[in-house]
Design a protein around this motif. Sequence first.
Motif, mmCIF file in Angstrom:
data_model
loop_
_atom_site.group_PDB
_atom_site.id
_atom_site.type_symbol
_atom_site.label_atom_id
_atom_site.label_comp_id
_atom_site.label_asym_id
_atom_site.label_seq_id
_atom_site.Cartn_x
_atom_site.Cartn_y
_atom_site.Cartn_z
ATOM 1 N N GLN A 108 0.881 -1.162 0.000
ATOM 2 C CA GLN A 108 0.000 0.000 0.000
ATOM 3 C C GLN A 108 0.919 1.213 0.000
ATOM 4 O O GLN A 108 1.746 1.385 0.891
ATOM 5 C CB GLN A 108 -0.910 -0.002 1.230
ATOM 6 C CG GLN A 108 -1.922 1.123 1.181
ATOM 7 C CD GLN A 108 -2.829 1.129 2.400
ATOM 8 O OE1 GLN A 108 -2.427 0.737 3.493
ATOM 9 N NE2 GLN A 108 -4.046 1.597 2.222
ATOM 10 N N ASP B 24 -9.836 1.881 1.432
ATOM 11 C CA ASP B 24 -8.503 1.481 1.882
ATOM 12 C C ASP B 24 -7.976 0.258 1.129
ATOM 13 O O ASP B 24 -6.888 -0.223 1.409
ATOM 14 C CB ASP B 24 -8.493 1.217 3.391
ATOM 15 C CG ASP B 24 -9.370 0.042 3.786
ATOM 16 O OD1 ASP B 24 -10.384 -0.203 3.113
ATOM 17 O OD2 ASP B 24 -9.029 -0.618 4.783
ATOM 18 N N GLY C 110 -1.974 5.497 -0.590
ATOM 19 C CA GLY C 110 -3.083 4.719 -0.042
ATOM 20 C C GLY C 110 -3.544 3.584 -0.937
ATOM 21 O O GLY C 110 -4.275 2.706 -0.493
#
Length: 169
Positions: free
Chosen positions: A42, A145, A50
């Motif tokens: 990530q 996310d 993100g």
Amino acid sequence: MPNDAAAPDSSGGHNQPLRPILGSLAVVCQSSQSGDQVVLVQRRSPPNAGWWGFPGGHVELGETAMQAAARELFEETGVIATPREVLTHVDVMLRDEAGEVQRQYLLVAVLCDYVSGQPAPDDDALQAQWVPVADLTSRFGATPDRMLIDQVAEVAALAQKRQHRTTGA
């Protein structure tokens, strides 16, 4: 046609032409009991902060794309792998609201053979982990996310195919 506009230098002047930035991606694919997996991170920093994608970054002066892939993989995850071959390239163009290209990257996706280490975030990564190739489209994109950078699933599938072709698995 190439863009002949100039980018501002550190003094605010315009003396460097805008050109694509060369980067390298480390694509590590290995088989496990639960199926083929790839290492994803990530991203911590723009662009794509993100979002999830392959470890990678800029190719340094005097470094090959294959060397950069191995270096970036280790810096971002602690995983050691041996670069095997160029899988493909990925063109990335970041545009403003008017659609004008603001930044362009040419990313060389390098298939790497896993040697050692477990993915752990470091350097430019918030998270790092093995992700099953079969789960890429279902597991990512459903929540903010878990957004997957463009073409990651396609490059992972190509790596999986190439891995089985060369190992005979």
